[in-house]
Design a protein around this motif. Structure first.
Motif, PDB file in Angstrom:
ATOM      1  N   GLY A 118     -60.667 -17.601  44.973  1.00 49.03           N
ATOM      2  CA  GLY A 118     -59.535 -17.116  45.762  1.00 49.03           C
ATOM      3  C   GLY A 118     -59.957 -16.639  47.138  1.00 49.03           C
ATOM      4  O   GLY A 118     -59.270 -16.893  48.138  1.00 49.03           O
ATOM      5  N   GLU A 119     -61.093 -15.964  47.216  1.00 52.13           N
ATOM      6  CA  GLU A 119     -61.600 -15.495  48.506  1.00 52.13           C
ATOM      7  C   GLU A 119     -61.952 -16.672  49.404  1.00 52.13           C
ATOM      8  O   GLU A 119     -61.651 -16.669  50.611  1.00 52.13           O
ATOM      9  CB  GLU A 119     -62.817 -14.601  48.292  1.00 52.13           C
ATOM     10  CG  GLU A 119     -63.352 -13.988  49.579  1.00 52.13           C
ATOM     11  CD  GLU A 119     -64.560 -13.099  49.354  1.00 52.13           C
ATOM     12  OE1 GLU A 119     -65.115 -12.614  50.359  1.00 52.13           O
ATOM     13  OE2 GLU A 119     -64.966 -12.900  48.192  1.00 52.13           O
TER      14      GLU A 119
ATOM     15  N   LYS B 167     -58.144 -21.082  54.761  1.00 50.25           N
ATOM     16  CA  LYS B 167     -56.852 -21.083  55.464  1.00 50.25           C
ATOM     17  C   LYS B 167     -56.948 -20.335  56.785  1.00 50.25           C
ATOM     18  O   LYS B 167     -56.376 -20.755  57.798  1.00 50.25           O
ATOM     19  CB  LYS B 167     -55.772 -20.490  54.551  1.00 50.25           C
ATOM     20  CG  LYS B 167     -55.404 -21.416  53.400  1.00 50.25           C
ATOM     21  CD  LYS B 167     -54.317 -20.859  52.509  1.00 50.25           C
ATOM     22  CE  LYS B 167     -54.852 -19.899  51.484  1.00 50.25           C
ATOM     23  NZ  LYS B 167     -53.855 -19.551  50.441  1.00 50.25           N
ATOM     24  N   LYS B 168     -57.694 -19.232  56.798  1.00 49.00           N
ATOM     25  CA  LYS B 168     -57.898 -18.462  58.024  1.00 49.00           C
ATOM     26  C   LYS B 168     -58.639 -19.292  59.070  1.00 49.00           C
ATOM     27  O   LYS B 168     -58.242 -19.344  60.243  1.00 49.00           O
ATOM     28  CB  LYS B 168     -58.680 -17.188  57.698  1.00 49.00           C
ATOM     29  CG  LYS B 168     -59.123 -16.363  58.905  1.00 49.00           C
ATOM     30  CD  LYS B 168     -59.900 -15.137  58.437  1.00 49.00           C
ATOM     31  CE  LYS B 168     -60.377 -14.280  59.595  1.00 49.00           C
ATOM     32  NZ  LYS B 168     -61.461 -14.944  60.360  1.00 49.00           N
TER      33      LYS B 168
ATOM     34  N   GLU C 114     -71.376 -21.513  46.191  1.00 51.08           N
ATOM     35  CA  GLU C 114     -71.153 -21.674  44.754  1.00 51.08           C
ATOM     36  C   GLU C 114     -69.942 -20.832  44.365  1.00 51.08           C
ATOM     37  O   GLU C 114     -69.624 -19.840  45.033  1.00 51.08           O
ATOM     38  CB  GLU C 114     -72.350 -21.183  43.947  1.00 51.08           C
ATOM     39  CG  GLU C 114     -73.551 -22.082  43.933  1.00 51.08           C
ATOM     40  CD  GLU C 114     -74.640 -21.532  43.013  1.00 51.08           C
ATOM     41  OE1 GLU C 114     -74.649 -21.872  41.820  1.00 51.08           O
ATOM     42  OE2 GLU C 114     -75.474 -20.749  43.505  1.00 51.08           O
ATOM     43  N   HIS C 115     -69.298 -21.219  43.279  1.00 52.21           N
ATOM     44  CA  HIS C 115     -68.210 -20.423  42.714  1.00 52.21           C
ATOM     45  C   HIS C 115     -68.588 -19.940  41.308  1.00 52.21           C
ATOM     46  O   HIS C 115     -69.339 -20.625  40.602  1.00 52.21           O
ATOM     47  CB  HIS C 115     -66.930 -21.250  42.589  1.00 52.21           C
ATOM     48  CG  HIS C 115     -66.228 -21.513  43.885  1.00 52.21           C
ATOM     49  ND1 HIS C 115     -65.883 -20.524  44.765  1.00 52.21           N
ATOM     50  CD2 HIS C 115     -65.800 -22.675  44.451  1.00 52.21           C
ATOM     51  CE1 HIS C 115     -65.267 -21.050  45.810  1.00 52.21           C
ATOM     52  NE2 HIS C 115     -65.212 -22.348  45.645  1.00 52.21           N
TER      53      HIS C 115
ATOM     54  N   SER D 207     -68.689 -12.197  59.645  1.00 47.94           N
ATOM     55  CA  SER D 207     -67.672 -12.369  60.656  1.00 47.94           C
ATOM     56  C   SER D 207     -66.597 -13.346  60.195  1.00 47.94           C
ATOM     57  O   SER D 207     -65.437 -13.231  60.544  1.00 47.94           O
ATOM     58  CB  SER D 207     -68.285 -12.865  61.978  1.00 47.94           C
ATOM     59  OG  SER D 207     -68.839 -14.155  61.817  1.00 47.94           O
ATOM     60  N   LEU D 208     -66.992 -14.323  59.364  1.00 43.41           N
ATOM     61  CA  LEU D 208     -66.021 -15.263  58.824  1.00 43.41           C
ATOM     62  C   LEU D 208     -65.005 -14.556  57.944  1.00 43.41           C
ATOM     63  O   LEU D 208     -63.836 -14.898  57.925  1.00 43.41           O
ATOM     64  CB  LEU D 208     -66.738 -16.332  57.991  1.00 43.41           C
ATOM     65  CG  LEU D 208     -67.456 -17.448  58.761  1.00 43.41           C
ATOM     66  CD1 LEU D 208     -68.173 -18.351  57.771  1.00 43.41           C
ATOM     67  CD2 LEU D 208     -66.484 -18.251  59.587  1.00 43.41           C
ATOM     68  N   ARG D 209     -65.457 -13.581  57.180  1.00 44.11           N
ATOM     69  CA  ARG D 209     -64.584 -12.964  56.187  1.00 44.11           C
ATOM     70  C   ARG D 209     -63.760 -11.816  56.768  1.00 44.11           C
ATOM     71  O   ARG D 209     -62.914 -11.259  56.099  1.00 44.11           O
ATOM     72  CB  ARG D 209     -65.411 -12.439  55.019  1.00 44.11           C
ATOM     73  CG  ARG D 209     -66.206 -13.532  54.328  1.00 44.11           C
ATOM     74  CD  ARG D 209     -66.944 -12.984  53.128  1.00 44.11           C
ATOM     75  NE  ARG D 209     -67.961 -13.937  52.681  1.00 44.11           N
ATOM     76  CZ  ARG D 209     -68.681 -13.768  51.594  1.00 44.11           C
ATOM     77  NH1 ARG D 209     -68.514 -12.707  50.841  1.00 44.11           N
ATOM     78  NH2 ARG D 209     -69.586 -14.658  51.244  1.00 44.11           N
TER      79      ARG D 209
END
Length: 234
Positions: free
Chosen positions: A15-16, A22-23, A41-42, A231-233
């Motif tokens: 989900g993250e 999308k961001k 990895e998930h 910074s991405l998150r």
């Protein structure tokens, strides 16, 4: 020549990662961020794409909870697949110009990058005309499912979602036994370790696929330090 930023995000909840995609798609569309390849990895996760067939999920809610497998209905193409530890997931967020746009060519180029990586290990990867993904004989080693997000500020699309490459031995049994992967009943799945007998690290495979990806897309690499995960998150 286009420039693509690459980032290894380690293990991140599905989900993250979906929210992050999308961001970044919005930022790439507005030209606030360059094209980006996320590698990660998930934890154990099933995702069901737009070609939904609930009967291809063999576990009920109780069994999913017992096994600790998350379930998401998402906006990529395709049916159901598995993501989990031991699998390299790549999310290319690329701008595709509407002029001369070839969506099938994009999928074939993703496959080509994986096929070139497999060749490093003496594995002959290939395609099946009726299916998307990369195959070794009659066993699937990499699944591909993408979305083409229509750009709002210019003509064309920004891609999201991407590929999942089986690296570690055992990933074939860990999650795929609970689904009919992509609705395909006649063929199985495999991994790089199962085919080579090597012990491999997913992050290492992630870094080794980058030059093949850039070469396949006729691109150069931007310094990773420019696009730190934190910074991405944010």
């Amino acid at each position: 020549m286009r420039s693509i930023r690459t980032e290894w995000l380690s293990k991140i909840d599905y989900g993250e990662a979906w929210d992050l995609q999308k961001k970044l798609v919005r930022e790439i569309d507005r030209e606030e961020l360059g094209e980006t390849l996320l590698l990660l990895e998930h934890p154990p996760t099933y995702t069901i794409g737009s070609d939904r067939h609930p009967e291809h999920l063999l576990y009920g809610a109780e069994e999913l909870a017992k096994r600790g497998i998350a379930l998401y209905e998402i906006d990529r193409g395709g049916d159901i697949t598995y993501h989990g530890p031991g699998q390299l997931v790549g999310y290319p967020l690329l701008y595709l110009d509407a002029i001369g746009l070839d969506l099938h060519g994009y999928l074939r180029t993703l496959e080509e990058a994986i096929i070139r990586l497999l060749a490093e290990f003496g594995i002959e990867g290939g395609r099946k005309p009726e299916y998307t993904g990369v195959w070794v004989g009659d066993r699937k080693i990499a699944a591909i499912g993408v979305k083409f997000n229509k750009a709002r500020t210019r003509r064309g699309f920004v891609t999201s979602h991407g590929f999942a490459l089986n690296v570690k031995r055992g990933v074939e049994q860990e999650g795929f036994q609970g689904i009919i992967p992509c609705g395909i009943t006649e063929y199985g799945v495999t991994s790089i370790e199962s085919l080579t007998g090597l012990t491999l690290d997913v992050e290492t495979i992630g870094r080794r696929i980058v030059p093949h990806f850039l070469d396949a897309f006729d691109s150069e690499r931007v310094d990773e330090s420019v696009i730190a995960a934190r910074s991405l998150r944010s």
